[in-house]
Enzyme design. Sequence first.
Site, PDB file in Angstrom:
ATOM      1  N   CYS A  78       0.864  -1.180   0.000  1.00 38.28           N
ATOM      2  CA  CYS A  78       0.000   0.000   0.000  1.00 38.28           C
ATOM      3  C   CYS A  78       0.900   1.228   0.000  1.00 38.28           C
ATOM      4  O   CYS A  78       2.128   1.128   0.114  1.00 38.28           O
ATOM      5  CB  CYS A  78      -0.929  -0.001   1.214  1.00 38.28           C
ATOM      6  SG  CYS A  78      -2.332   1.139   1.029  1.00 38.28           S
ATOM      7  N   CYS A  86      -4.008   5.898   0.417  1.00 37.30           N
ATOM      8  CA  CYS A  86      -3.571   4.628  -0.173  1.00 37.30           C
ATOM      9  C   CYS A  86      -3.318   4.746  -1.669  1.00 37.30           C
ATOM     10  O   CYS A  86      -2.865   3.785  -2.294  1.00 37.30           O
ATOM     11  CB  CYS A  86      -4.618   3.546   0.077  1.00 37.30           C
ATOM     12  SG  CYS A  86      -4.968   3.288   1.834  1.00 37.30           S
ATOM     13  N   LYS A 100     -12.282  -4.764   2.655  1.00 36.14           N
ATOM     14  CA  LYS A 100     -11.678  -3.952   3.712  1.00 36.14           C
ATOM     15  C   LYS A 100     -12.596  -2.770   3.984  1.00 36.14           C
ATOM     16  O   LYS A 100     -12.791  -1.899   3.135  1.00 36.14           O
ATOM     17  CB  LYS A 100     -10.295  -3.473   3.276  1.00 36.14           C
ATOM     18  CG  LYS A 100      -9.564  -2.642   4.325  1.00 36.14           C
ATOM     19  CD  LYS A 100      -8.193  -2.240   3.822  1.00 36.14           C
ATOM     20  CE  LYS A 100      -7.441  -1.413   4.838  1.00 36.14           C
ATOM     21  NZ  LYS A 100      -6.101  -1.008   4.338  1.00 36.14           N
ATOM     22  N   ARG A 107      -2.697   2.996  12.700  1.00 32.09           N
ATOM     23  CA  ARG A 107      -2.422   4.229  11.963  1.00 32.09           C
ATOM     24  C   ARG A 107      -1.546   5.164  12.792  1.00 32.09           C
ATOM     25  O   ARG A 107      -0.722   5.903  12.239  1.00 32.09           O
ATOM     26  CB  ARG A 107      -3.727   4.922  11.578  1.00 32.09           C
ATOM     27  CG  ARG A 107      -4.493   4.197  10.490  1.00 32.09           C
ATOM     28  CD  ARG A 107      -5.777   4.921  10.122  1.00 32.09           C
ATOM     29  NE  ARG A 107      -6.494   4.209   9.077  1.00 32.09           N
ATOM     30  CZ  ARG A 107      -7.701   4.575   8.629  1.00 32.09           C
ATOM     31  NH1 ARG A 107      -8.289   5.653   9.132  1.00 32.09           N
ATOM     32  NH2 ARG A 107      -8.296   3.870   7.678  1.00 32.09           N
ATOM     33  N   ARG A 127     -10.883   7.760   3.887  1.00 35.55           N
ATOM     34  CA  ARG A 127     -10.709   6.693   2.901  1.00 35.55           C
ATOM     35  C   ARG A 127     -12.029   6.047   2.486  1.00 35.55           C
ATOM     36  O   ARG A 127     -12.041   4.957   1.921  1.00 35.55           O
ATOM     37  CB  ARG A 127      -9.744   5.634   3.456  1.00 35.55           C
ATOM     38  CG  ARG A 127      -8.363   6.186   3.694  1.00 35.55           C
ATOM     39  CD  ARG A 127      -7.432   5.172   4.312  1.00 35.55           C
ATOM     40  NE  ARG A 127      -6.124   5.791   4.557  1.00 35.55           N
ATOM     41  CZ  ARG A 127      -5.253   5.390   5.468  1.00 35.55           C
ATOM     42  NH1 ARG A 127      -5.526   4.334   6.221  1.00 35.55           N
ATOM     43  NH2 ARG A 127      -4.105   6.005   5.633  1.00 35.55           N
ATOM     44  N   GLU A 143     -16.842  -7.716  -4.173  1.00 38.49           N
ATOM     45  CA  GLU A 143     -15.406  -7.428  -4.184  1.00 38.49           C
ATOM     46  C   GLU A 143     -14.586  -8.714  -4.135  1.00 38.49           C
ATOM     47  O   GLU A 143     -13.564  -8.848  -4.824  1.00 38.49           O
ATOM     48  CB  GLU A 143     -15.045  -6.522  -3.001  1.00 38.49           C
ATOM     49  CG  GLU A 143     -15.659  -5.138  -3.042  1.00 38.49           C
ATOM     50  CD  GLU A 143     -14.954  -4.211  -4.013  1.00 38.49           C
ATOM     51  OE1 GLU A 143     -13.961  -4.629  -4.633  1.00 38.49           O
ATOM     52  OE2 GLU A 143     -15.392  -3.056  -4.147  1.00 38.49           O
ATOM     53  N   LYS A 161     -11.691  -7.639   6.523  1.00 36.86           N
ATOM     54  CA  LYS A 161     -11.026  -6.809   7.515  1.00 36.86           C
ATOM     55  C   LYS A 161     -11.921  -5.630   7.868  1.00 36.86           C
ATOM     56  O   LYS A 161     -12.412  -4.951   6.952  1.00 36.86           O
ATOM     57  CB  LYS A 161      -9.686  -6.306   6.959  1.00 36.86           C
ATOM     58  CG  LYS A 161      -8.891  -5.420   7.900  1.00 36.86           C
ATOM     59  CD  LYS A 161      -7.626  -4.904   7.237  1.00 36.86           C
ATOM     60  CE  LYS A 161      -6.838  -4.038   8.199  1.00 36.86           C
ATOM     61  NZ  LYS A 161      -5.624  -3.468   7.583  1.00 36.86           N
TER      62      LYS A 161
END
Length: 273
Positions: free
Chosen positions: A59, A69, A138, A148, A160, A176, A191
């Site tokens: 990433c 990202c 995610k 983070r 994000r 996805e 996740k």
Amino acid sequence: NFMLKTMDLGIRAFLIFGIPSSKDYHGGQAWSKDGVVQKALRFLRKELGGRPVIFTDLCLCGYTDHGHCGLPVNSRRGTIIDNDSTLEIYAKIAVSQAEAGADFIAPSGMMDGQVKVIREALDNSGFTDVGIMSYSAKYASAFYGPFRGVMDSTPRFGDRRSYQMDPRNAWEALKEILADVEEGADIVMVKPALAYLDIIRLVKEHVPYVPLVAYNVSGEYMLLRKAAELGIIDGETAVLEVLTAIARAGADMIITYHALEAAELIRSGRVPF
């Protein structure tokens, strides 16, 4: 020494992240031959050979000065993350990590088409045996906070949510996952884990033929750790209960900060149930 200790306890796989010495707009340290991950991989292969299975997170958020990202660009809708130019960089990172010794590349940026581009880049560079574990589902979660903070990867503007998933949406996760499988993912991921056990079950029921990993993230880990430190819960029991729940939901593998603790408990026989 840490890896040798964990390997002695039966843990054979590791996911590596890097904290670079400097950051820039493009995140150049992410694909540098002298990048922190690349150096670590070469060292580990020299010292440990092929014994551990090493996954490398792919990433840009930890390497860029803006904390996103992907690459921000100006548009008539304001600043957006440009998917296609980001994919070009992901391809370079993947090849550099494979060259340094990664067994699996783990793209976590949630850019559309990332698995396809990475698979093609690896194959074209002769790394047909390097696998892909995709962060397929995610979610835009509050549980990433501690990680983070350590990585200094909180976005400097915006958030994000334009590329990570809406926590209210279950069926998009399946979409996805299927897209990543079609593009060539060898392993798929949900996740975080604890707030998304239903997603883990949903994916396992509909895509049982692909290995599924659940990522028990930093915020989930810290909640249990702090509660145990305060004496609110029995920490050892809670750790094994949580990991059991994730596996029971359908995860074939679990990425967790509890790994060493859980392995020691199992080895010692201190399993409460």
